[in-house]
Design an enzyme around this catalytic site. Structure first.
Site, PDB file in Angstrom:
ATOM      1  N   GLU A 319       6.902   8.855  -1.144  1.00 34.36           N
ATOM      2  CA  GLU A 319       7.300   7.996  -0.031  1.00 34.36           C
ATOM      3  C   GLU A 319       6.038   7.384   0.556  1.00 34.36           C
ATOM      4  OE1 GLU A 319       8.109   6.077   3.153  1.00 34.36           O
ATOM      5  OE2 GLU A 319       7.320   8.053   3.736  1.00 34.36           O
ATOM      6  N   HIS A 320       6.058   6.069   0.757  1.00 40.87           N
ATOM      7  CA  HIS A 320       4.828   5.286   0.901  1.00 40.87           C
ATOM      8  C   HIS A 320       4.276   5.199   2.323  1.00 40.87           C
ATOM      9  CE1 HIS A 320       1.808   2.601  -0.411  1.00 40.87           C
ATOM     10  NE2 HIS A 320       2.516   1.626  -0.915  1.00 40.87           N
ATOM     11  N   CYS A 321       5.039   5.606   3.356  1.00 38.43           N
ATOM     12  CA  CYS A 321       4.619   5.249   4.715  1.00 38.43           C
ATOM     13  C   CYS A 321       3.278   5.852   5.104  1.00 38.43           C
ATOM     14  CB  CYS A 321       5.699   5.608   5.728  1.00 38.43           C
ATOM     15  SG  CYS A 321       5.848   7.350   6.133  1.00 38.43           S
TER      16      CYS A 321
END
Length: 605
Positions: A319-321
């Site tokens: 997950e990139h956040c």
């Protein structure tokens, strides 16, 4: 002993904040190659309005300067990143999360039997060792070309979970005011056939379980979860929804204590292990499953999910956040480059018997089951509507590029542009991610690849009247321009994120600042066209990675994730199925373009 992991983060140079004049001037120069003369004139006029002394942009930039000078602010981008990542409202599964497919012959893999449980246990053991070293700040700070890199993203590796919200998501994470210091969780969550189980990987006294103990636990989970969960009962499907829709459902879920407990178990888990009950047909199938797979067997909001197939092949979905590719690469390299016994020994793992295991149970009412089933069907269709392909060059890599006297990245990008011209008959906006972790809280910069020199290069390659010397000269000039622009980005001089942040500040507090007047610049042809990607590109150089990938970013975009190493170059392409034929034509033209450009350079190398 090396210095503490985070010791130098606050000593790194700050990301420079450009002046409004510099960003506007550079933006005009960067977008010009994609614009007609009329579009350029309209954009230039909009820029003039931005630069008026009484423009809202002046007020917004002054507020950004104020924010950058605050004592507890490390970068003027500290508000930008949450807005960019947590503010997106579409689904993050396939759209934002990215993956790596590991090589099968890494040191870690070869130190175990080619058995799913053993391979998964080795990954768990290695990750737990890394976690304990990180807690003690004994992970050496990463350096690149002699520069220390910011290590703050490592704090998001364990127990980080994105929480859906409206109008913006949030993050549940250690090292925060709500959760000071490292994660104290001792468990992971294991998925198998849509079933979820909590499994302890660190004992009550803080001692990790041995790889053998963990493998036994995973085998017990496979036995307990042998019956596949019905589609409408697999809560993981909900994490594929548009964010506000998922946020509303999560609120109703948490009203039931059993669901609140399940969500707490998931959100505080160190990471996920997703066990698949099949072996991939080939590399493309493995990549596709890492990108989306069975969403009932995933929790896409989790920062780190290891996926292990029935034959022991493995990879990671991220997950990139809070995490960029460079952070994950150094994390994965640390895991994969040592035998499992070394990880176990260093972590102090001791035999304790099979770890504690318990099902993660949701109580879903009729409405929830309907929502889960709808989410599952919608995402399955979305995945089916995404076309993907792999392209491999077994005889071309960074070594060959350097022998030819050209930057490997420049060679790759020029190959993409030539292939795109030949497959679609045009040059389009192209994004490339440039790492900027040498700055405090640095992440990435948005590089726009198309330069005037690239247009000249394409014209020369497509003009039969231009001889080999002329084409070679145009190729060299375009490569030099590419390298120069990449260096601008590395210095923090790119314009797009600065101008984008001014737009976001107006949305956040424009009324408070008295800066609500619309700015025509953000509707100008230059702003729209230069950011409407036809190609979205990013690279991941690691000898432990076979493929890197992410989804397409627009209805006509080809996502290009590539791993270029000394002896090979692998790419994963993704695009909407409606334009799949163009992607496959692009792949064919790319094969030819690489050969053509290499031959052109070799003839006068």
């Amino acid at each position: 002993m090396s210095e503490p992991t985070f010791a130098h983060d606050d000593q790194l140079p700050r990301v420079p904040l450009p002046t409004l004049e510099d960003s506007c001037t550079r933006f005009l120069h960067w977008c010009a190659p994609l614009l007609t003369s009329d579009d350029y004139a309209a954009t230039a006029a909009a820029v003039e309005l931005m630069l008026r002394p009484d423009s809202p942009a002046r007020t917004l930039h002054a507020d950004l300067q104020r924010f950058d000078s605050e004592p507890d602010v490390d970068s003027w981008l500290d508000e930008f990143w949450p807005s960019r990542y947590l503010g997106r409202r579409d689904r993050i599964a396939l759209n934002a999360n990215f993956f790596f497919l590991f090589r099968d012959d890494t040191v870690l893999a070869e130190s175990t039997a080619a058995d799913q449980a053993d391979r998964a246990a080795a990954l768990v053991t290695a990750a737990v060792n890394y976690k304990l070293l990180l807690d003690a700040e004994e992970i050496p700070a990463v350096t690149s070309r002699g520069q220390r890199l910011n290590m703050a993203q490592n704090k998001f590796l364990f127990s980080e979970t994105r929480i859906p919200g409206d109008p913006q998501d949030s993050v549940r994470v250690p090292y925060s005011a709500d959760w000071p210091g490292p994660s104290r969780a001792r468990h992971i969550v294991v998925c198998y056939r849509g079933n979820m189980f909590r499994m302890d990987v660190i004992g009550p006294a803080g001692t990790p379980y041995t790889p053998g103990d963990i493998a036994d636990g995973l085998r017990a989970i496979k036995k307990a979860g042998a019956r596949r969960v019905p589609v409408n009962a697999s809560a993981g499907h909900l994490t594929t929804m548009a964010r506000a829709d998922w946020a509303a459902i999560r609120t109703t879920l948490r009203a039931a204590p059993v669901n609140a407990t399940a969500l707490d178990t998931i959100e505080t888990a160190l990471f996920f292990i997703c066990l698949e009950d099949f072996a991939p047909r080939d590399a493309l199938h493995a990549c596709d499953q890492l990108l989306h797979g069975d969403s009932g067997n995933r929790w896409f909001d989790k920062a780190v999910s290891f996926i292990v197939f029935a034959d022991g092949q493995a990879g990671i979905n991220v997950e990139h956040c809070g995490l960029d590719g460079t952070t994950i690469l150094s994390f994965v390299d640390a895991l994969l480059e040592n035998p499992v016994g070394d990880h176990a020994s260093r972590s102090g793992a001791q035999p304790q018997g099979m770890p504690g295991i318990e099902p993660v149970v949701f109580a879903l009412d009729t409405d929830h089951k309907r929502e889960v089933a709808t989410a599952a069907a919608s995402f399955a269709q979305y995945a089916a509507d995404t076309a993907t392909a792999t392209v491999s060059f077994d005889t071309f890599g960074t070594t060959r590029a350097k022998q030819l006297g050209i930057s490997p990245d420049a060679f790759a990008q020029l190959s993409y542009q030539l292939a795109h011209q030949r497959s679609k008959g045009m040059i389009g906006a192209t994004y490339e991610s440039i790492a900027t972790r040498h700055f405090r809280n640095g992440r990435t910069e948005a590089m726009r690849v198309v330069t005037p020199e690239i247009l000249d290069f394409i014209a020369a390659m497509e003009d039969p009247a231009v001889d080999a010397d002329g084409r070679r000269q145009a190729l060299r000039a375009a490569a030099d321009a590419h390298v120069a622009r990449a260096k601008e980005c590395q210095r923090g001089e790119a314009p797009e994120q600065h101008l984008w942040e001014l737009q976001l500040i107006q949305r956040r507090r424009g009324e408070q600042l008295g800066a609500t007047e619309p700015m025509p610049f953000y509707d100008s042809p230059g702003w729209r066209i230069s950011r409407d990607d036809y190609l979205s590109t990013s690279s991941a150089p690691s000898v432990n990675i076979r493929y890197f990938g992410f989804g397409s970013t627009s209805p006509k975009c080809i996502g290009i994730a590539y791993v270029m190493l000394p002896d090979r170059w692998n790419l994963y392409l993704a695009t909407p199925k409606s334009v799949a034929a163009q992607m496959h034509t692009f792949a064919d033209n790319l094969q030819a373009a690489v050969d053509e450009l290499a031959e052109l350079l070799a003839s006068r190398a």
